[in-house]
Scaffold this motif. Structure first.
Motif, PDB file in Angstrom:
ATOM      1  N   SER A  42     -26.838  -0.144   7.113  1.00  0.00           N
ATOM      2  CA  SER A  42     -27.892  -1.134   7.292  1.00  0.00           C
ATOM      3  C   SER A  42     -29.155  -0.526   7.891  1.00  0.00           C
ATOM      4  O   SER A  42     -30.267  -0.936   7.580  1.00  0.00           O
ATOM      5  CB  SER A  42     -27.380  -2.284   8.168  1.00  0.00           C
ATOM      6  OG  SER A  42     -27.021  -1.794   9.440  1.00  0.00           O
ATOM      7  N   SER A  43     -28.989   0.484   8.747  1.00  0.00           N
ATOM      8  CA  SER A  43     -30.149   1.062   9.408  1.00  0.00           C
ATOM      9  C   SER A  43     -30.987   1.934   8.483  1.00  0.00           C
ATOM     10  O   SER A  43     -32.132   2.234   8.777  1.00  0.00           O
ATOM     11  CB  SER A  43     -29.689   1.888  10.616  1.00  0.00           C
ATOM     12  OG  SER A  43     -28.839   2.942  10.197  1.00  0.00           O
ATOM     13  N   VAL A  44     -30.370   2.375   7.364  1.00  0.00           N
ATOM     14  CA  VAL A  44     -31.106   3.226   6.428  1.00  0.00           C
ATOM     15  C   VAL A  44     -31.220   2.563   5.064  1.00  0.00           C
ATOM     16  O   VAL A  44     -31.346   3.214   4.045  1.00  0.00           O
ATOM     17  CB  VAL A  44     -30.409   4.606   6.290  1.00  0.00           C
ATOM     18  CG1 VAL A  44     -30.517   5.383   7.567  1.00  0.00           C
ATOM     19  CG2 VAL A  44     -28.945   4.444   5.876  1.00  0.00           C
ATOM     20  N   ALA A  45     -31.117   1.242   5.041  1.00  0.00           N
ATOM     21  CA  ALA A  45     -31.152   0.496   3.789  1.00  0.00           C
ATOM     22  C   ALA A  45     -32.450   0.765   3.028  1.00  0.00           C
ATOM     23  O   ALA A  45     -33.534   0.757   3.603  1.00  0.00           O
ATOM     24  CB  ALA A  45     -31.007  -0.998   4.070  1.00  0.00           C
ATOM     25  N   GLN A  46     -32.289   1.038   1.745  1.00  0.00           N
ATOM     26  CA  GLN A  46     -33.454   1.261   0.902  1.00  0.00           C
ATOM     27  C   GLN A  46     -33.964  -0.086   0.390  1.00  0.00           C
ATOM     28  O   GLN A  46     -33.228  -0.846  -0.209  1.00  0.00           O
ATOM     29  CB  GLN A  46     -33.069   2.156  -0.286  1.00  0.00           C
ATOM     30  CG  GLN A  46     -32.514   3.502   0.110  1.00  0.00           C
ATOM     31  CD  GLN A  46     -32.063   4.298  -1.100  1.00  0.00           C
ATOM     32  OE1 GLN A  46     -32.620   4.174  -2.176  1.00  0.00           O
ATOM     33  NE2 GLN A  46     -31.032   5.105  -0.908  1.00  0.00           N
ATOM     34  N   GLU A  47     -35.218  -0.350   0.647  1.00  0.00           N
ATOM     35  CA  GLU A  47     -35.794  -1.600   0.167  1.00  0.00           C
ATOM     36  C   GLU A  47     -35.824  -1.594  -1.362  1.00  0.00           C
ATOM     37  O   GLU A  47     -36.056  -0.552  -1.992  1.00  0.00           O
ATOM     38  CB  GLU A  47     -37.207  -1.773   0.721  1.00  0.00           C
ATOM     39  CG  GLU A  47     -37.249  -2.048   2.216  1.00  0.00           C
ATOM     40  CD  GLU A  47     -36.528  -3.327   2.587  1.00  0.00           C
ATOM     41  OE1 GLU A  47     -36.619  -4.305   1.827  1.00  0.00           O
ATOM     42  OE2 GLU A  47     -35.861  -3.344   3.620  1.00  0.00           O
ATOM     43  N   LEU A  48     -35.589  -2.740  -1.949  1.00  0.00           N
ATOM     44  CA  LEU A  48     -35.618  -2.871  -3.398  1.00  0.00           C
ATOM     45  C   LEU A  48     -36.989  -3.372  -3.839  1.00  0.00           C
ATOM     46  O   LEU A  48     -37.525  -4.319  -3.263  1.00  0.00           O
ATOM     47  CB  LEU A  48     -34.530  -3.849  -3.861  1.00  0.00           C
ATOM     48  CG  LEU A  48     -33.090  -3.474  -3.502  1.00  0.00           C
ATOM     49  CD1 LEU A  48     -32.136  -4.559  -3.979  1.00  0.00           C
ATOM     50  CD2 LEU A  48     -32.706  -2.140  -4.117  1.00  0.00           C
ATOM     51  N   SER A  49     -37.543  -2.750  -4.842  1.00  0.00           N
ATOM     52  CA  SER A  49     -38.848  -3.154  -5.363  1.00  0.00           C
ATOM     53  C   SER A  49     -38.644  -4.237  -6.412  1.00  0.00           C
ATOM     54  O   SER A  49     -38.297  -3.954  -7.567  1.00  0.00           O
ATOM     55  CB  SER A  49     -39.568  -1.953  -5.978  1.00  0.00           C
ATOM     56  OG  SER A  49     -40.818  -2.333  -6.511  1.00  0.00           O
TER      57      SER A  49
END
Length: 215
Positions: A42-49
């Motif tokens: 969760s701390s390194v979650a990649q945001e989805l475009s």
């Protein structure tokens, strides 16, 4: 014949759930392990475009309306689908990704192919959590297949407990909003295995287009 084939579809989807659960147990990611995996990513979650937020709320109660009859017929499927148990598709081990599911048989029993579409809409950020959990399962070899791509500009991935694309089975997961994902699964394309992923992606594009038009 129709009832038998819908039953077979239900079994195939249940097998996916069972395989995910068993694989998770073998790799030590079941129960508390899966929670730890979700927490650690969760701390390194990649945001989805995501180009635009496409709500599923209007279809959750009637998942078989996600595709028009004319579209289904053009791909060789029955115009009328059968609503399946919402626990039968992706499996609760993938961040509780079960949801309303509709299945369709080949039109006029002319072939073996089957289609299922699952709609999942949760709270804010659920799409990112779903992708992160799947990435974690892929790293832990719970999911053999996790191949990210885009569908009509929306974040997507080919996924599977096993990579059976060469056997005519293909699943595509698409994030259509910050809190919603859609799964399209095409199976039993024995006569033309390569067409399974083509149909899955094109059907996902059709679903996105319908959502954009306010289906």
């Amino acid at each position: 014949m129709i009832l038998r084939r819908v039953f077979v579809l239900g079994l195939s989807l249940s097998a996916v759930t069972a395989s995910v659960a068993c694989s998770a147990e073998e790799s030590g990611t079941a129960t508390t392990g899966s929670t730890q995996a979700s927490t650690s990513t969760s701390s390194v979650a990649q945001e989805l475009s995501i180009p635009a937020e496409l709500p599923l709320s209007g279809l959750i109660a009637e998942p078989c309306n996600v595709l028009p009859e004319s579209t289904l017929s053009s791909y060789g499927y029955d115009r009328v689908g059968t609503e399946l148990s919402e626990t039968s598709d992706l499996g609760r081990d993938l961040e509780d990704l079960s949801g309303p599911t509709c299945g369709w048989n080949a039109e006029d029993d002319a072939g073996s192919q089957v289609l299922s579409v699952t709609l999942v809409e949760r709270g804010a950020g659920h799409a990112v959590e779903a992708f992160e959990t799947a990435r974690s399962h892929h790293r832990d070899e719970v999911l053999q297949l996790w191949e990210e791509t885009t569908v009509s500009g929306y974040p997507a991935a080919y996924w599977g407990v096993r990579d059976n694309r060469d056997r005519g089975d293909c699943s595509v997961l698409v994030a259509v909003s910050n809190k919603a994902v859609v799964s399209v699964m095409t199976s039993y394309y024995f006569d033309d295995p390569k067409r399974a992923c083509g149909d899955a992606e094109e059907l996902a594009e059709d679903i996105i287009r319908n959502l954009e038009e306010g289906a």
